[in-house]
Design an enzyme around this catalytic site. Sequence first.
Site, PDB file in Angstrom:
ATOM      1  N   GLU A 164     -27.861 -23.433  34.148  1.00 17.44           N
ATOM      2  CA  GLU A 164     -26.709 -24.264  33.816  1.00 17.44           C
ATOM      3  C   GLU A 164     -26.601 -25.389  34.844  1.00 17.44           C
ATOM      4  O   GLU A 164     -26.437 -25.148  36.034  1.00 17.44           O
ATOM      5  CB  GLU A 164     -25.439 -23.423  33.814  1.00 17.44           C
ATOM      6  CG  GLU A 164     -24.211 -24.194  33.355  1.00 17.44           C
ATOM      7  CD  GLU A 164     -22.962 -23.323  33.321  1.00 17.44           C
ATOM      8  OE1 GLU A 164     -22.106 -23.551  32.459  1.00 17.44           O
ATOM      9  OE2 GLU A 164     -22.848 -22.410  34.162  1.00 17.44           O
ATOM     10  N   GLY A 182     -15.175 -18.724  35.265  1.00 15.38           N
ATOM     11  CA  GLY A 182     -16.019 -19.228  36.341  1.00 15.38           C
ATOM     12  C   GLY A 182     -17.473 -18.912  36.098  1.00 15.38           C
ATOM     13  O   GLY A 182     -17.921 -18.764  34.950  1.00 15.38           O
ATOM     14  N   SER A 183     -18.231 -18.768  37.157  1.00 12.69           N
ATOM     15  CA  SER A 183     -19.666 -18.570  37.049  1.00 12.69           C
ATOM     16  C   SER A 183     -20.003 -17.148  36.613  1.00 12.69           C
ATOM     17  O   SER A 183     -19.227 -16.207  36.837  1.00 12.69           O
ATOM     18  CB  SER A 183     -20.343 -18.851  38.393  1.00 12.69           C
ATOM     19  OG  SER A 183     -20.035 -17.827  39.331  1.00 12.69           O
ATOM     20  N   CYS A 239     -17.609 -25.802  30.409  1.00 13.40           N
ATOM     21  CA  CYS A 239     -18.359 -24.584  30.096  1.00 13.40           C
ATOM     22  C   CYS A 239     -18.861 -24.578  28.660  1.00 13.40           C
ATOM     23  O   CYS A 239     -19.891 -23.974  28.365  1.00 13.40           O
ATOM     24  CB  CYS A 239     -17.494 -23.351  30.370  1.00 13.40           C
ATOM     25  SG  CYS A 239     -15.929 -23.332  29.482  1.00 13.40           S
ATOM     26  N   LYS A 283      -4.446 -17.456  41.045  1.00 13.78           N
ATOM     27  CA  LYS A 283      -5.279 -17.929  42.144  1.00 13.78           C
ATOM     28  C   LYS A 283      -6.075 -19.131  41.633  1.00 13.78           C
ATOM     29  O   LYS A 283      -7.096 -18.977  40.969  1.00 13.78           O
ATOM     30  CB  LYS A 283      -6.220 -16.808  42.615  1.00 13.78           C
ATOM     31  CG  LYS A 283      -6.852 -17.063  43.993  1.00 13.78           C
ATOM     32  CD  LYS A 283      -7.932 -18.093  43.877  1.00 13.78           C
ATOM     33  CE  LYS A 283      -8.467 -18.509  45.231  1.00 13.78           C
ATOM     34  NZ  LYS A 283      -9.330 -19.713  45.107  1.00 13.78           N
ATOM     35  N   PRO A 284      -5.585 -20.376  41.900  1.00 15.55           N
ATOM     36  CA  PRO A 284      -6.338 -21.552  41.456  1.00 15.55           C
ATOM     37  C   PRO A 284      -7.556 -21.782  42.337  1.00 15.55           C
ATOM     38  O   PRO A 284      -7.675 -21.215  43.426  1.00 15.55           O
ATOM     39  CB  PRO A 284      -5.328 -22.691  41.609  1.00 15.55           C
ATOM     40  CG  PRO A 284      -4.413 -22.231  42.701  1.00 15.55           C
ATOM     41  CD  PRO A 284      -4.345 -20.727  42.596  1.00 15.55           C
ATOM     42  N   TRP A 314     -12.060 -24.961  38.881  1.00 19.55           N
ATOM     43  CA  TRP A 314     -11.681 -26.315  39.261  1.00 19.55           C
ATOM     44  C   TRP A 314     -11.919 -27.346  38.165  1.00 19.55           C
ATOM     45  O   TRP A 314     -11.374 -28.447  38.227  1.00 19.55           O
ATOM     46  CB  TRP A 314     -12.484 -26.745  40.500  1.00 19.55           C
ATOM     47  CG  TRP A 314     -13.950 -26.447  40.393  1.00 19.55           C
ATOM     48  CD1 TRP A 314     -14.602 -25.365  40.901  1.00 19.55           C
ATOM     49  CD2 TRP A 314     -14.957 -27.219  39.703  1.00 19.55           C
ATOM     50  NE1 TRP A 314     -15.934 -25.411  40.582  1.00 19.55           N
ATOM     51  CE2 TRP A 314     -16.177 -26.543  39.848  1.00 19.55           C
ATOM     52  CE3 TRP A 314     -14.933 -28.419  38.993  1.00 19.55           C
ATOM     53  CZ2 TRP A 314     -17.366 -27.025  39.296  1.00 19.55           C
ATOM     54  CZ3 TRP A 314     -16.110 -28.896  38.433  1.00 19.55           C
ATOM     55  CH2 TRP A 314     -17.304 -28.209  38.593  1.00 19.55           C
ATOM     56  N   ASN A 315     -12.729 -27.041  37.169  1.00 24.49           N
ATOM     57  CA  ASN A 315     -13.153 -28.098  36.243  1.00 24.49           C
ATOM     58  C   ASN A 315     -12.083 -28.497  35.231  1.00 24.49           C
ATOM     59  O   ASN A 315     -12.036 -29.635  34.778  1.00 24.49           O
ATOM     60  CB  ASN A 315     -14.447 -27.706  35.527  1.00 24.49           C
ATOM     61  CG  ASN A 315     -14.295 -26.446  34.694  1.00 24.49           C
ATOM     62  OD1 ASN A 315     -13.627 -25.490  35.111  1.00 24.49           O
ATOM     63  ND2 ASN A 315     -14.920 -26.417  33.538  1.00 24.49           N
ATOM     64  N   GLU A 357     -14.608 -15.564  30.986  1.00 28.09           N
ATOM     65  CA  GLU A 357     -15.346 -16.657  30.359  1.00 28.09           C
ATOM     66  C   GLU A 357     -16.244 -17.253  31.426  1.00 28.09           C
ATOM     67  O   GLU A 357     -15.768 -17.786  32.428  1.00 28.09           O
ATOM     68  CB  GLU A 357     -14.436 -17.732  29.781  1.00 28.09           C
ATOM     69  CG  GLU A 357     -15.246 -18.698  28.917  1.00 28.09           C
ATOM     70  CD  GLU A 357     -14.584 -20.037  28.719  1.00 28.09           C
ATOM     71  OE1 GLU A 357     -14.924 -20.963  29.485  1.00 28.09           O
ATOM     72  OE2 GLU A 357     -13.741 -20.148  27.822  1.00 28.09           O
ATOM     73  N   LEU A 358     -17.553 -17.190  31.176  1.00 32.08           N
ATOM     74  CA  LEU A 358     -18.530 -17.492  32.218  1.00 32.08           C
ATOM     75  C   LEU A 358     -19.380 -18.703  31.837  1.00 32.08           C
ATOM     76  O   LEU A 358     -18.902 -19.607  31.172  1.00 32.08           O
ATOM     77  CB  LEU A 358     -19.363 -16.239  32.487  1.00 32.08           C
ATOM     78  CG  LEU A 358     -18.530 -14.958  32.729  1.00 32.08           C
ATOM     79  CD1 LEU A 358     -19.423 -13.749  32.893  1.00 32.08           C
ATOM     80  CD2 LEU A 358     -17.600 -15.139  33.923  1.00 32.08           C
TER      81      LEU A 358
END
Length: 527
Positions: free
Chosen positions: A396, A242-243, A298, A191-192, A167-168, A264-265
Site C-alpha cells: 500500500e 489504521g494500518s 484507505c 484517541k485521535p 490522521w488521514n 478497518e485496515l
Amino acid sequence: MTDLLADDALPSTLTRARFDRLDGLVTTAVDDRTRRAVTEVFTGETAATVTECEPADVEYAVERAAAAQERWAERSIDERTAVVKRLHDIVLDRQDELLDLAQLESGKSRAHAFEEVLDVALTSRYYGYRAPDMLATERRDAAVPVLSSKAEVVHHPVGVVGVIAPWNYPITLAISDALPALLAGNAVVLKPAETTPYTALALVELLREAGIPHDLVQVVTGDGGELGPALVDSVDYISFTGSTATGREVAAAAGRNLVDCSLELGGKNSVVVLDDADLDDAVEGAVGACFTNAGQLCIGTERIFVDESLYDEFLSRFVAAVSDLSLGPGYEYGVDVGSLASGDQLETVEEHVADARERGATVHVGGDHRRDLGPYFFEPTVVTGLPDDARAACEETFGPVVSVAPVAGEREAIERTNDTDYGLNASVWTTNRDRGRAVAREIDCGTVTINGGYLETWAAIDAPMGGRKDSGLGRRHGKEGLMRYTESQTIAARNYPVTPPIGVQSEWYARALTASLRLWRKVPFLR
C-alpha cells in the site's frame, strides 16, 4: 519547543486562545503533563502544542466515561437521538473552523476536507432517525409453538467504547464511528492520531454544545504506541482504523481480553475498466478515485486495469486529466490536490516511485517531490509497466501514485484485482450494469462501486462498509455499524411445560414430540 506560528499566519478561526480552550478538553489524571508539537502541514512549522497523555490518563478517562455511561444508558433513545440531530446542524453551521483545522493538521485540499463535513452530517442524520427502530426490542419465534411464548431480544450497550482514529480523515474518523456507539447507550474514549488532535477536540466540543454529557466522551492525546495498548486493555469494545500491522496487534489484545473489535485496515484497491465502458466517465471517475486527499484514502485506488481494446485511449486521456490537476497549499477552495500529511508518508511515496523506476516502469506524469510548494507535496503520478514484485504493485503506497495496466478481458481483470492480500474496495466501469454487478460479485472486496470510484459506496450509509482478508474485520455504516456496539440478550417465558408430564414415560413423550415436529414442518404458520 520550536517557536509557534503567529496567529496572523493561520486562518482567523485558529487563534492561540482557541487552541488553549480545546486543549482544556484533553483528559488527564494530573495537570503537569508534557506537550507535543502540532504541525501545520503546508509549511512544516509548529502551529500549536497539545497535552501529551500517559497510560494513567487513559485509565482515568475510562473510569470517568464508565461512570457517565450508566446515567446515559438510562436516558430514552429519543433523548439520545436529539443530541445527534442537533450535531447535524451545528457541524454544518460551524464547518469553517473544522475545515481549517483539518487542513492545518492533515494538509488536504479544502474540497476534500468538505467531504468529511458532509460525512458527519449524513451519519448524524441517518442514525439520528434510524437508531430507535434498530435498537427496539425484537420479538422472535419460540421453539415450540403455542406451548411457549415468543422470545424477545433486547439490545444493551457494551459499556465504554474505545475509538482509535487515524490522521488521514480527522473529521470523519474521529466522530462518525463514535455516533452510533453513543446512540446505543455507550460512552466513548477517543484517541485521535498524534498529528490531528485539535480536529478531534473541536468535534467533541461541538458534541457537548449539542447536549452530550461532558464526561461521556473523553479524549486522550499522544503517542499511539503508548496509549493504544492501555486503551485496548481498559475498554469494553475497540473501534480501530489504521494500518494492517497495527490492526493485528489491536485484534490480538482484544482477543486476550475477550472484548470485541472492528478494524478497518489497509487496501490495495483497483479500478476495472471493461471493454464497454464510457471512457469519459471512467477517466473522470478514476482521477477522483486515485487522487482524492493526495491518495491518502484507505478506499482510494492505486491500480487500474483496462481492457486492452481501450487501454491506449484510456491511458492517453487519463494522463492528460492528471496533468491538469492543480497542486498546492491554501485554506480556500480551488486547489485540486493538497499535501501529503507527513515526512513519513513522503518517504514511502518517494521510495515506491524510485523502486518503480529502477525496475523499468514508465512515469507518464508526476513522480517528483515539490519542495517549492511545501515540505510534503508530491505530484500526482501515473506509471505503467510496473512489475508485479515492485513495491508500488504489492504494498500500500497511500499516496498520489497509481499504476495502469492492460488486461485481456474481464476474467484477467478480476484475477488481477483479487491478486492481493487486501480486500477493501474496488470499482467497475461498464455501460451494462448487470454485467458490472456480475463482475462485482467475483471481486473479493467488502465494497464495489459500479461506474464510480468510492463515494457511491461510502455515502450509502444504510449499507455496511468494511474489508475482507487483510483489510479488516467488522463493518461500519448501516444497522451493522450500530449493532456492533450492543450486546444482545434473549428473554423467553414459558406458557406451558414442554418437558414430559409427571407419569408419562420418556419414550412415549419422545414419540409424541417427533410426530408433532413432522406436523409442524407441514403447516406454514408453524414453521
